[in-house]
Design a protein around this motif. Structure first.
Motif, PDB file in Angstrom:
ATOM      1  N   GLU A   1      84.909  51.306  31.214  1.00 38.35           N
ATOM      2  CA  GLU A   1      85.688  50.908  32.388  1.00 38.35           C
ATOM      3  C   GLU A   1      86.305  49.529  32.197  1.00 38.35           C
ATOM      4  O   GLU A   1      87.440  49.286  32.641  1.00 38.35           O
ATOM      5  N   ALA A   2      85.582  48.606  31.548  1.00 32.25           N
ATOM      6  CA  ALA A   2      86.115  47.262  31.319  1.00 32.25           C
ATOM      7  C   ALA A   2      87.339  47.311  30.403  1.00 32.25           C
ATOM      8  O   ALA A   2      88.359  46.663  30.667  1.00 32.25           O
ATOM      9  N   TYR A   3      87.257  48.088  29.322  1.00 32.61           N
ATOM     10  CA  TYR A   3      88.400  48.201  28.409  1.00 32.61           C
ATOM     11  C   TYR A   3      89.585  48.884  29.093  1.00 32.61           C
ATOM     12  O   TYR A   3      90.745  48.543  28.834  1.00 32.61           O
ATOM     13  N   LYS A   4      89.308  49.833  29.968  1.00 30.81           N
ATOM     14  CA  LYS A   4      90.394  50.487  30.702  1.00 30.81           C
ATOM     15  C   LYS A   4      91.111  49.470  31.596  1.00 30.81           C
ATOM     16  O   LYS A   4      92.347  49.473  31.698  1.00 30.81           O
ATOM     17  N   ASN A   5      90.331  48.590  32.250  1.00 33.90           N
ATOM     18  CA  ASN A   5      90.936  47.548  33.081  1.00 33.90           C
ATOM     19  C   ASN A   5      91.770  46.588  32.232  1.00 33.90           C
ATOM     20  O   ASN A   5      92.830  46.125  32.666  1.00 33.90           O
ATOM     21  N   ALA A   6      91.288  46.302  31.029  1.00 36.17           N
ATOM     22  CA  ALA A   6      92.049  45.429  30.133  1.00 36.17           C
ATOM     23  C   ALA A   6      93.382  46.075  29.758  1.00 36.17           C
ATOM     24  O   ALA A   6      94.434  45.419  29.760  1.00 36.17           O
ATOM     25  N   LEU A   7      93.367  47.362  29.457  1.00 32.81           N
ATOM     26  CA  LEU A   7      94.597  48.064  29.070  1.00 32.81           C
ATOM     27  C   LEU A   7      95.555  48.223  30.251  1.00 32.81           C
ATOM     28  O   LEU A   7      96.779  48.297  30.051  1.00 32.81           O
ATOM     29  N   ARG A   8      95.022  48.279  31.456  1.00 29.59           N
ATOM     30  CA  ARG A   8      95.912  48.345  32.620  1.00 29.59           C
ATOM     31  C   ARG A   8      96.761  47.074  32.728  1.00 29.59           C
ATOM     32  O   ARG A   8      97.875  47.115  33.264  1.00 29.59           O
ATOM     33  N   ASN A   9      96.205  45.967  32.250  1.00 27.99           N
ATOM     34  CA  ASN A   9      96.936  44.704  32.304  1.00 27.99           C
ATOM     35  C   ASN A   9      97.739  44.427  31.042  1.00 27.99           C
ATOM     36  O   ASN A   9      98.627  43.573  31.059  1.00 27.99           O
ATOM     37  N   ASP A  10      97.417  45.122  29.943  1.00 28.64           N
ATOM     38  CA  ASP A  10      98.206  45.004  28.713  1.00 28.64           C
ATOM     39  C   ASP A  10      98.029  46.281  27.890  1.00 28.64           C
ATOM     40  O   ASP A  10      97.196  46.352  26.993  1.00 28.64           O
ATOM     41  N   PRO A  11      98.833  47.301  28.175  1.00 29.75           N
ATOM     42  CA  PRO A  11      98.698  48.593  27.486  1.00 29.75           C
ATOM     43  C   PRO A  11      99.038  48.531  26.001  1.00 29.75           C
ATOM     44  O   PRO A  11      98.750  49.488  25.277  1.00 29.75           O
ATOM     45  N   SER A  12      99.626  47.448  25.535  1.00 29.52           N
ATOM     46  CA  SER A  12     100.079  47.382  24.145  1.00 29.52           C
ATOM     47  C   SER A  12      99.020  46.851  23.180  1.00 29.52           C
ATOM     48  O   SER A  12      99.256  46.829  21.973  1.00 29.52           O
ATOM     49  N   ASP A  13      97.871  46.436  23.683  1.00 31.60           N
ATOM     50  CA  ASP A  13      96.863  45.814  22.809  1.00 31.60           C
ATOM     51  C   ASP A  13      96.099  46.889  22.036  1.00 31.60           C
ATOM     52  O   ASP A  13      95.319  47.657  22.604  1.00 31.60           O
ATOM     53  N   ASP A  14      96.296  46.932  20.731  1.00 27.57           N
ATOM     54  CA  ASP A  14      95.625  47.921  19.875  1.00 27.57           C
ATOM     55  C   ASP A  14      94.130  47.632  19.724  1.00 27.57           C
ATOM     56  O   ASP A  14      93.328  48.551  19.558  1.00 27.57           O
ATOM     57  N   GLU A  15      93.750  46.363  19.732  1.00 24.32           N
ATOM     58  CA  GLU A  15      92.329  46.020  19.608  1.00 24.32           C
ATOM     59  C   GLU A  15      91.535  46.582  20.784  1.00 24.32           C
ATOM     60  O   GLU A  15      90.459  47.155  20.613  1.00 24.32           O
ATOM     61  N   THR A  16      92.074  46.413  21.981  1.00 24.98           N
ATOM     62  CA  THR A  16      91.394  46.938  23.165  1.00 24.98           C
ATOM     63  C   THR A  16      91.321  48.458  23.104  1.00 24.98           C
ATOM     64  O   THR A  16      90.292  49.060  23.453  1.00 24.98           O
TER      65      THR A  16
END
Length: 276
Positions: A126-141
């Motif tokens: 869930e934390a990584y999903k929240n991170a991607l919601r704010n920056d969908p382009s981050d491959d590391e996440t």
């Protein structure tokens, strides 16, 4: 009289404006001091002086909580020291205070990393999903999210197996209890008659105990029966020994497979913490 009222109103307006200006100036000073504390903390953290870096970050948070870098970098400091509980608290604080998507993305990414360290894989997803919601382009996440999903699935399988085993144990226990209840329901008189009959069988027709010789004959026959069973030749394994050996090999193979799976899981590491 009317002129006097206008002058009073102008004075009050100027006084309120001056107060607002002083308040704004004080806020700017606090923000600048907080940024200075963060900068000093960063310098100390780069020198691996985490104790004094922590103090500077705490000063920054106290001076201006809105400066997200203070809580964020303090969280990273705790992470480096292995204090994941405090690191999680500070990164959560940073995520709540963050005003930009970039700040929220970094905070949630690091929250995911901390949760993975604590083997809380489902929460990390869930934390990584929240991170991607704010920056969908981050491959590391996105990579870390895939690792967290795999970990969460494996943990769920293990949990399901444990629950199934508990259900089986409970079912066996219920069967034992039912068996005990059935035994209690049996008539005590019948049990007494059965005991008496067994006692009578131990005596001959004249009421005397059976000769020990008869008992000895039975033992002798049993020995002869056992002697008649084929014995494994020297250098060969008996069927029971072969069965035990196969079971031991199977158990060992399962342990090796479990170890390989564990090593594979350990080998899949998440990407490191994101710097500010």
């Amino acid at each position: 009289m009317r002129i006097t009222g206008i002058l009073v109103l102008m004075l009050l307006t100027n006084f309120g404006f001056a107060q607002d200006k002083d308040k704004e100036k004080a806020q700017q000073v606090s923000l600048q001091k907080a940024k200075d504390y963060v900068y000093q903390g960063n310098e100390l953290a780069e020198a691996d002086n985490y104790i004094y870096a922590e103090k500077e970050y705490r000063k920054a948070i106290s001076k201006a909580p809105s400066v997200v870098a203070g809580a964020y970098n303090l969280g990273n400091t705790y992470y480096e020291k292995g204090n994941y509980e405090e690191a999680l608290y500070r990164h959560t604080q940073a995520a709540e205070q963050a005003s930009s998507k970039s700040e929220k993305h970094k905070a949630y990414h690091n929250i995911g990393n901390i949760l993975m360290k604590e083997e809380l894989c489902k929460e990390a997803v869930e934390a990584y999903k929240n991170a991607l919601r704010n920056d969908p382009s981050d491959d590391e996440t996105r990579y870390n999210l895939a690792i967290a999903k795999e970990c969460a699935a494996q943990q769920q399988q293990e949990k399901d197996k444990e629950e199934d085993k508990k259900d089986e144990d409970k079912e066996d226990e219920d069967k034992k209890e039912d068996k005990k209840e059935d035994e209690k329901k049996e008539d005590p008189k019948d049990q007494g008659d059965q005991d008496k009959k067994e006692g009578d069988d131990q005596k001959d027709d004249e009421g005397k105990p059976k000769d020990d010789k008869d008992q000895g004959k039975g033992d002798k026959k049993e020995d002869q029966k056992q002697k008649g069973e084929p014995k494994p030749k020297e250098g060969q394994l008996s069927p029971q020994q072969i069965k035990n050996l196969l079971e031991a090999m199977n158990n060992q193979e399962q342990k090796v497979q479990q170890k390989i799976n564990a090593e594979k899981q350990k080998g899949a590491k998440v990407k490191p913490e994101k710097d500010w």
